[in-house]
Design a protein around this motif. Structure first.
Motif: not given
Length: 315
Positions: A124-128, A150-151, A161-164, A205-214
């Motif tokens: 999924i990550c590679s295709l995305a 992830i939850e 890690h892969h899911l994140l 990685t979680s904080l990176t994703v949060l940074g993208l969301l905000v």
């Protein structure tokens, strides 16, 4: 051996392997898939030849949901190898394949094999990484499934890690940010940060994703509504890795830009200014630059607060 004869030999091998893969024998399927995985591992040309073979990709996609774990794993591995060719990412991400991958992520909520889940997430990550594919995964419901997975992985972080990483790639598209926020990503990601004291990679990685969301209003509002978000980010700045600190300062800058109340909340925390001062000297270049911005915002609000207080005394 000439290039054309070599290609012809590989093409014949691919045909033989696909015949084995489509048989009713698990042993034959496994043998065919092992060969396909091997010849596509290092050769971009072999990947192209396999992808151009009629019915190859749908057959491999279908086998990702086989009852045999090893058949699942080998078919996913072969598809992942194909996805390494940038010109194949678009054709690989058809909706049927995406739904097969979703099924594996969904199964990870109960009984998917660890290897299959990791490979599905990696694929999924590679295709995305091909931007035109990002919206497809959003339409297919992949974002919400990743958040749930992830939850679910909080008690066993071996595949988180892969899911994140997949979620981080997908939420670079605005529409997917909205889906992630509405799917409950913000509290889940913050819980990952809190529950992984000894795993800086997952927290970062979680904080990176949060940074993208905000970056967008939906994510920013969800983070602002989180109880004690400023003190939570302070805890990250005090004791987590450099990657975590970089993520935290990005989130804080977005919060401070949007809300003076967040700045005032930071002012009430006695350690906040001293932690920022320390990072402005000892942090990485990126953290130092961001920390300077935060300190200026705090100083401005602090000055305004003091002036308001002085004026009220004279009144």
């Amino acid at each position: 051996m000439s290039v054309s004869s070599s290609s012809s030999r590989i093409f014949d091998t691919i045909g033989e392997c696909l015949t084995l893969v489509q048989s009713d024998s698990h042993e034959a399927q496994e043998k065919g898939l092992q060969t396909l995985a091997a010849i596509t591992k290092v050769s971009p040309q072999n990947r192209t030849l396999l992808a151009q073979t009629d019915g190859a990709i749908p057959t491999l996609a279908t086998l990702t949901n086989a009852s045999s774990t090893i058949i699942q794993t080998l078919s996913l591995l072969t598809l992942f190898n194909l996805s390494l060719n940038s010109d194949l990412k678009l054709s690989l991400a058809d909706m049927e394949t995406i739904y097969h991958l979703n099924s594996l992520i969904n199964s990870s909520l109960s009984s998917c094999s660890l290897d299959s889940c990791k490979l599905a997430s990696s694929l999924i990550c590679s295709l995305a990484m091909f931007d035109k594919n990002k919206a497809k995964f959003g339409v297919a419901g992949t974002i919400q499934l990743l958040v749930k997975a992830i939850e679910n992985s909080l008690l066993d972080s071996s595949d988180a890690h892969h899911l994140l990483s997949s979620l981080a790639e997908l939420v670079q598209f605005h529409g997917n940010c909205t889906l992630a926020v509405r799917g409950g990503a913000v509290p889940v990601l913050l819980q990952v940060v809190k529950s992984t004291d000894n795993n800086e990679d997952l927290a970062g990685t979680s904080l990176t994703v949060l940074g993208l969301l905000v970056r967008f209003e939906e994510g920013l509002n969800a983070v602002k509504k989180t109880n004690e978000i400023i003190s939570s980010m302070l805890s990250v700045l005090k004791g987590r890795s450099l990657l975590c600190k970089e993520g935290a300062v990005d989130i804080l800058i977005r919060l401070f830009d949007d809300s003076e109340e967040c700045v005032r909340e930071a002012l009430l925390l006695s350690e906040f200014s001293s932690v920022l001062a320390d990072l402005s000297v000892r942090g990485s270049a990126r953290v130092r630059d961001k920390t300077d911005l935060l300190m200026r915002k705090i100083a401005k609000v602090s000055l305004e607060t003091n002036m308001e207080l002085a004026c009220s005394l004279y009144d």
